[in-house]
Design an enzyme around this catalytic site. Structure first.
Site, short mmCIF file in Angstrom:
data_model
loop_
_atom_site.label_atom_id
_atom_site.label_comp_id
_atom_site.label_asym_id
_atom_site.label_seq_id
_atom_site.Cartn_x
_atom_site.Cartn_y
_atom_site.Cartn_z
N ASN A 151 0.78 -1.25 0.00
CA ASN A 151 0.00 0.00 0.00
C ASN A 151 0.81 1.29 0.00
OD1 ASN A 151 0.56 -0.76 2.64
ND2 ASN A 151 -1.10 0.47 3.45
N GLY A 205 9.01 -11.65 -4.94
CA GLY A 205 8.51 -13.02 -5.03
C GLY A 205 7.38 -13.25 -4.06
N LYS A 206 6.83 -14.46 -4.11
CA LYS A 206 5.70 -14.79 -3.23
C LYS A 206 6.16 -14.85 -1.78
CE LYS A 206 2.45 -17.42 -5.94
NZ LYS A 206 2.40 -18.67 -6.65
N GLY A 207 5.29 -14.33 -0.89
CA GLY A 207 5.62 -14.38 0.53
C GLY A 207 5.80 -15.80 1.01
N SER A 208 4.88 -16.68 0.58
CA SER A 208 4.92 -18.05 1.10
C SER A 208 6.13 -18.83 0.58
CB SER A 208 3.63 -18.77 0.69
OG SER A 208 3.49 -18.68 -0.72
N GLY A 211 9.59 -15.08 0.82
CA GLY A 211 9.57 -14.48 2.16
C GLY A 211 9.90 -15.54 3.20
N GLU A 249 4.53 -4.49 12.17
CA GLU A 249 3.56 -3.39 11.96
C GLU A 249 2.38 -4.01 11.23
OE1 GLU A 249 3.86 -0.40 13.03
OE2 GLU A 249 5.99 -0.22 13.49
N CYS A 283 -3.31 1.09 6.84
CA CYS A 283 -3.44 0.37 8.12
C CYS A 283 -4.11 1.24 9.17
CB CYS A 283 -2.07 -0.08 8.58
SG CYS A 283 -0.87 1.27 8.61
N GLU A 461 8.52 1.79 15.01
CA GLU A 461 9.41 2.32 13.99
C GLU A 461 9.49 3.83 14.21
OE1 GLU A 461 7.90 0.84 10.14
OE2 GLU A 461 9.41 -0.74 10.31
P1 NAD Z 1 0.28 -9.42 3.72
O1 NAD Z 1 0.47 -9.77 5.14
O2 NAD Z 1 -0.52 -10.32 2.87
O3 NAD Z 1 1.69 -9.30 2.97
C1 NAD Z 1 2.71 -8.45 3.45
C2 NAD Z 1 4.06 -8.97 2.99
O4 NAD Z 1 4.30 -10.23 3.61
C3 NAD Z 1 4.14 -9.24 1.47
O5 NAD Z 1 5.41 -8.86 1.01
C4 NAD Z 1 3.96 -10.75 1.40
O6 NAD Z 1 4.52 -11.31 0.25
C5 NAD Z 1 4.70 -11.18 2.65
N1 NAD Z 1 4.38 -12.53 3.13
C6 NAD Z 1 3.18 -13.18 3.07
N2 NAD Z 1 3.30 -14.41 3.60
C7 NAD Z 1 4.59 -14.56 4.01
C8 NAD Z 1 5.31 -15.61 4.64
N3 NAD Z 1 4.75 -16.78 4.92
N4 NAD Z 1 6.60 -15.41 4.92
C9 NAD Z 1 7.20 -14.23 4.64
N5 NAD Z 1 6.56 -13.20 4.03
C10 NAD Z 1 5.27 -13.35 3.72
O7 NAD Z 1 -0.29 -7.94 3.69
P2 NAD Z 1 -0.74 -7.07 2.43
O8 NAD Z 1 -2.05 -7.57 1.95
O9 NAD Z 1 0.40 -6.95 1.45
O10 NAD Z 1 -0.89 -5.63 3.10
C11 NAD Z 1 -2.05 -5.21 3.73
C12 NAD Z 1 -1.92 -5.37 5.23
O11 NAD Z 1 -0.78 -4.64 5.70
C13 NAD Z 1 -3.10 -4.78 5.97
O12 NAD Z 1 -3.49 -5.66 7.00
C14 NAD Z 1 -2.55 -3.50 6.58
O13 NAD Z 1 -3.22 -3.06 7.71
C15 NAD Z 1 -1.14 -3.88 6.85
N6 NAD Z 1 -0.28 -2.68 6.97
C16 NAD Z 1 0.19 -2.32 8.21
C17 NAD Z 1 0.95 -1.17 8.34
C18 NAD Z 1 1.48 -0.73 9.70
O14 NAD Z 1 2.39 0.07 9.72
N7 NAD Z 1 0.92 -1.19 10.80
C19 NAD Z 1 1.24 -0.39 7.22
C20 NAD Z 1 0.75 -0.79 5.99
C21 NAD Z 1 -0.02 -1.94 5.87
#
Ligand code: NAD
Length: 489
Positions: A151, A205-208, A211, A249, A283, A461
């Site tokens: 986002n 790449g994919k998070g799953s 990541g 976060e 968020c 942060e």
């Molecule tokens: P998400 O959790 O689906 O993905 C975030 C990141 O995590 C992506 O890069 C994804 O590829 C990675 N990821 C997913 N599974 C993983 C795994 N098993 N291992 C390692 N990495 C993995 O979130 P999203 O849909 O991309 O973003 C939206 C969410 O982010 C909302 O819930 C929002 O509130 C939150 N957000 C929080 C903040 C904050 O500062 N608190 C700021 C922005 C967004």
């Protein structure tokens, strides 16, 4: 369209993973094509990172020289602000005015952590009578895994990369699947600014897959994550198993509160910005509106009027307020929440659907939406929708309000609109939220800590603790008495 290279261990090369396509959410057109990182890329990036942060040439570099790299990055970003903002708007569909702000904030973050790096001091916590002198120094942690959502790419990425590098670590950054382009640009700018090779790799790449491979790698010493609560909980479990720190976060469902002494016009405008900017994909979006009964009708009427007047459209059209949502799938999920709200007894006062304008039919747009008639226990009030959907609820007294506002698994942010500061401050202290805005919303300062209570996250942060979050303290004792221990004569 040519395949974009990724940045692995100081080299630009085609990723060894599967093909990925970045699409413009306003019409689904292709912005870039690249190959994700593969397992070999992860192994090489982390091995290089582990060598790079230990290298005395970087490790022993005096702080102002490390800071100089960040200052150069900051200048490069501002010199290319327009180009970067345009790229980010293409990658995630946010209006240009917003992405210009995000780019400027990334530059400011680099400047701030350059300064933090220079002024960070160790401590001399020596008791006066002691036969020892002690030093407490801050040292880097090692290789940091930085994982970001789609986002606010460049801003949330710099919020991790700048303090981690300033603190002397190496960073392996994995951007979100939908938005890999800004992280790759950032790598280009750091390289141009003279950051030694290996200290930053960018592995889309994919998070799953990617990541997961990064955070489980034995050389990774910290996880710094921004994203959804579900993913955060999973990463916290991995961090617990590996006994490494994790900064998280996460999501939110923030309340915005209007007390009966508020300036109605100021509150209505602030509320609209708080939920509808970024099309609600924030968020910190103020998604639950609590209004003291006396002001409820006029305030909700004014918010409805303002919401109807917001312009939804292509992110590059000057003067638009809401661009498209990140994808058609996400738009469908927002629409499903509106359908659920109706099933739960909610009345849709404004929006609730995609815009009728045929010119917008190819994009994943959704109208600013205002709903009333629901209870705070409704699922649409408890779950994060991450779209332009606001639910308004009246309240009578402060005790009832505090109970409702805090009745959420989340605790990221809150807003209060009131002319009575002592009253607003009392309320701010009673709210379970990491950030409380009074008579403003979504205002940020890089020197002010940011993070969540409850399931909205762990750690903070920004601010000076923003750099310390990437360091560990070492205590060093200097014996002064001449006696090696109690058994000595
Ligand atoms: P998400 O959790 O689906 O993905 C975030 C990141 O995590 C992506 O890069 C994804 O590829 C990675 N990821 C997913 N599974 C993983 C795994 N098993 N291992 C390692 N990495 C993995 O979130 P999203 O849909 O991309 O973003 C939206 C969410 O982010 C909302 O819930 C929002 O509130 C939150 N957000 C929080 C903040 C904050 O500062 N608190 C700021 C922005 C967004």
């Amino acid at each position: 369209m040519s395949v974009l290279p990724i940045f692995v261990a100081g080299q630009w090369r085609t990723g060894k993973g599967e093909e990925m396509v970045s699409r413009f959410p306003a019409d689904g057109s292709e912005v870039a094509r690249l190959n994700a990182a593969g397992e070999q890329d992860v192994a090489e990036a982390i091995a290089a990172a582990d060598r790079a942060w230990r290298d005395p040439a970087w490790r022993n570099r005096v702080p102002h020289e490390r800071a100089a790299v960040l200052h150069r990055v900051s200048k490069l970003i501002m010199a290319r602000q327009e180009e970067l903002a345009q790229l980010q708007s293409r990658d995630n569909g946010k209006p240009l005015a917003e992405t210009r702000g995000l780019v400027a904030s990334a530059a400011a973050t680099a400047r701030y952590f350059a300064a933090a790096c220079e002024v960070l001091e160790g401590e001399l916590p020596t008791p006066r009578s002691a036969a020892v002198m002690t030093l407490s120094e801050y040292e880097p942690l090692g290789v940091v895994a930085a994982i970001t959502p789609w986002n606010s790419p460049i801003a949330s990425e710099m919020q991790k990369v700048a303090p981690a590098l300033a603190a002397g670590n190496a960073v392996v950054l994995k951007p979100a699947e939908a938005t890999p382009l800004m992280a790759l640009k950032l790598a280009e700018l750091f390289e141009q600014a003279g950051l030694p090779a290996g200290l930053l790799s960018v592995l889309p790449g994919k998070g799953s897959v990617i990541g997961e491979a990064i955070v489980r790698h034995p050389a990774v010493r910290k996880i710094s994550f921004t994203g959804g609560t579900r993913t955060g909980r999973h990463l916290a479990a991995i961090a617990a198993e590996r006994l490494i720190p994790a900064s998280l976060e996460l999501g939110g469902k923030s309340p915005t509160i209007v007390l009966d002494d508020a300036d109605l016009e100021q509150a209505a405008r602030g509320i609209c910005y708080g939920i509808y900017s970024s099309a609600g994909q924030a968020c910190i979006a103020g998604a639950r509106l609590f209004v003291q009964r006396k002001l409820y009708q006029p305030l909700v009427a004014r918010v409805a009027q303002l919401a109807r007047g917001l312009r939804v459209g292509d992110p590059f059209t000057p003067g638009i307020h809401l661009g498209p949502l990140i994808s058609a799938a996400h738009r469908d999920s927002v629409a499903a929440y509106v359908a659920l709200a109706k099933e739960e007894g909610g009345r849709v006062l404004v929006g609730g659907e995609a815009p009728a304008d045929p010119a917008l039919s190819k994009g994943s747009y959704f109208l600013p939406t205002l709903i009333e008639g629901l209870d705070n226990r409704a699922r649409v009030c408890q779950e994060e929708i991450f779209g332009p959907v606001l639910v308004a609820m009246p309240f009578d007294d402060e005790a009832e309000l505090i109970a409702m506002a805090n009745d959420s698994v989340y605790g990221l942010a809150a807003g209060i609109w009131s002319r009575d500061f002592p009253r607003a401050l009392r309320l701010a202290r009673a709210l379970e939220a990491g950030t409380v805005w009074i008579n403003t919303y979504k205002t940020f300062s890089i020197s002010t800590p940011f993070g969540g209570f409850k399931e909205s996250g762990l750690g903070r942060e920004k601010g000076m603790q923003g750099i310390k979050a990437y360091m560990q303290q070492k205590s060093i004792y200097l014996g002064l008495s001449g006696q090696s221990n109690l058994w000595s004569d």
